[in-house]
Design a protein around this motif. Structure first.
Motif, PDB file in Angstrom:
ATOM      1  N   GLY A 133      -1.600   5.991  -8.219  1.00 33.05           N
ATOM      2  CA  GLY A 133      -0.909   6.786  -9.229  1.00 33.05           C
ATOM      3  C   GLY A 133      -1.627   5.878 -10.898  1.00 33.05           C
ATOM      4  O   GLY A 133      -1.111   5.753 -12.134  1.00 33.05           O
ATOM      5  N   ARG A 210      -1.099   9.440 -13.301  1.00 37.73           N
ATOM      6  CA  ARG A 210       0.275   9.738 -13.492  1.00 37.73           C
ATOM      7  C   ARG A 210       0.983  11.305 -13.379  1.00 37.73           C
ATOM      8  O   ARG A 210       1.854  12.057 -12.696  1.00 37.73           O
ATOM      9  CB  ARG A 210       1.362   9.131 -14.247  1.00 37.73           C
ATOM     10  CG  ARG A 210       1.297   7.368 -13.687  1.00 37.73           C
ATOM     11  CD  ARG A 210       2.304   6.822 -15.215  1.00 37.73           C
ATOM     12  NE  ARG A 210       2.640   7.237 -16.604  1.00 37.73           N
ATOM     13  CZ  ARG A 210       1.258   6.904 -17.642  1.00 37.73           C
ATOM     14  NH1 ARG A 210       0.533   5.583 -16.628  1.00 37.73           N
ATOM     15  NH2 ARG A 210       1.279   7.192 -18.130  1.00 37.73           N
ATOM     16  N   ARG A 215       1.962  11.439  -5.693  1.00 39.69           N
ATOM     17  CA  ARG A 215       2.853  10.058  -5.374  1.00 39.69           C
ATOM     18  C   ARG A 215       2.239  10.904  -3.781  1.00 39.69           C
ATOM     19  O   ARG A 215       2.312  11.866  -3.458  1.00 39.69           O
ATOM     20  CB  ARG A 215       3.911  10.145  -5.763  1.00 39.69           C
ATOM     21  CG  ARG A 215       3.482   9.824  -7.050  1.00 39.69           C
ATOM     22  CD  ARG A 215       3.439   8.544  -7.843  1.00 39.69           C
ATOM     23  NE  ARG A 215       1.715   8.835  -8.949  1.00 39.69           N
ATOM     24  CZ  ARG A 215       1.675   9.492  -8.660  1.00 39.69           C
ATOM     25  NH1 ARG A 215       1.910   9.782  -9.486  1.00 39.69           N
ATOM     26  NH2 ARG A 215      -0.042   9.623  -9.182  1.00 39.69           N
TER      27      ARG A 215
END
Length: 351
Positions: A133, A210, A215
């Motif tokens: 991220g 992000r 993730r």
């Protein structure tokens, strides 16, 4: 308005379709199979200024592409199976494998359901900084900065210059001019200048990774799908050939290690960021083999043939380009006709 190169390709795809050239040439132009390159798969939400449009296709177009491929007799195979057929030099039917670079969340949300419906395996190439991220998506920084500005100050390698970007056409020209010039210099300057342009426009450059990239926990979930394999794509997404050998090695090995540690399985396959001849060459191909990758893919266009068994870390791919989301373009890609014609033209021109 599309630029001259985009317009030329659109005309070419239409002409190949209109005159039946795809079917006529497929027997001679088509290789054993093809690896497709994709990045984003999502409904288009941009405006007239969309310089990164080529990096995204709509879900309906992915569905169309896979439907056309299946109807044309293509097998949807894993990358390992594709390599096996290349080494054997024979495939009972042409094969197709899908690859997605960078690990965007929209691939999970919009592409994966389509892959499941068609039973189409795919490799997701992950840059580990993206999954953490905190990566720099400099091409999006440049787009966002220009979108918010009427004029930008930039160092293109010969001192700071002022570039007007008031209208959509000016913004598009500025993007092409700035990117072309910065890519000819060190990547450190490219990243520094795109960040300055973004920050001058009030863009939060840190938000791109992000907001857009999966993730590690999301990747673990997606990677558990039997259709999906996770491959490596460096740590920070640099153009490897522009960096010293120790940097290139660290980027390639670092992504392998991060994926092995975070997802519990060492990646067998690799994709070179950007992937053209300016970003990856013989040194990088040798490094990929030395690091133990079974394959590595470029963005140089073309079908796979038995000859690629000798160069498994320098494989071509065909991009599903957001500028050409038509049936005619898909049929041309699958036939191999555009790549055979380009190769013939290079031979005639002696290039």
């Amino acid at each position: 308005m599309p630029d001259a190169r985009t317009s030329l390709f659109r005309i070419a795809f239409s002409a190949l379709d209109h005159f039946g050239a795809n079917k006529a040439l497929a027997k001679h132009a088509r290789g054993l199979g093809v690896i497709l390159t994709l990045h984003h798969v999502r409904p288009f939400s941009g405006g007239a200024f969309a310089p990164n449009r080529h990096l995204e296709i709509e879900p309906t177009f992915l569905d169309l592409a896979l439907t056309r491929a299946r109807n044309a007799g293509f097998d949807f195979v894993t990358l390992d199976e594709a390599l096996s057929r290349v080494r054997a030099g024979v495939s009972p039917r042409p094969f197709l494998h899908l690859t997605f670079d960078d690990g965007y969340r929209d691939v999970r949300d919009h592409a994966l359901p389509i892959l499941r419906r068609h039973g189409a395996p795919a490799t997701l190439y992950i840059a580990s900084d993206f999954a953490d991220g905190h990566a720099r998506l400099w091409w999006l920084e440049l787009e966002a900065g220009l979108a918010r500005a009427d004029r930008v100050e930039v160092d293109l390698g010969d001192g700071r210059k002022s570039v007007s970007c008031r209208t959509v056409d000016e913004k598009a020209n500025a993007f092409k001019t700035i990117l072309r010039a910065l890519r000819q210099g060190p990547e450190e300057r490219l990243r520094a200048e795109t960040l300055k342009i973004a920050e001058a426009g009030g863009v939060d450059a840190s938000a791109f990774a992000r907001d857009l990239c999966m993730r590690w926990d999301e990747l673990a979930e997606v990677g558990a799908d039997p259709l999906v394999e996770i491959g490596a794509h460096t740590v920070s997404h640099p153009m490897l050939a522009t960096h010293p050998p120790e940097t290139a090695r660290a980027e390639m090995a670092g992504s392998w290690q991060a994926i092995a540690e975070r997802l519990g399985a060492a990646p067998a396959h690799f994709a070179y960021p950007v992937g053209d001849l300016a970003a990856a060459g013989d040194r990088e191909y040798a490094l990929a083999a030395e690091l133990g990758f079974a394959s590595a893919v470029t963005t140089r266009p073309g079908h796979l043939t038995q000859a690629h068994a000798q160069t498994p870390t320098a494989l071509p791919r065909v991009s599903l380009n957001g500028h050409f989301q038509t049936r005619a373009a898909v049929d041309a890609y699958l036939s191999g006709a555009p790549f055979a014609l380009m190769a013939a033209a290079k031979r005639v021109l002696g290039r």
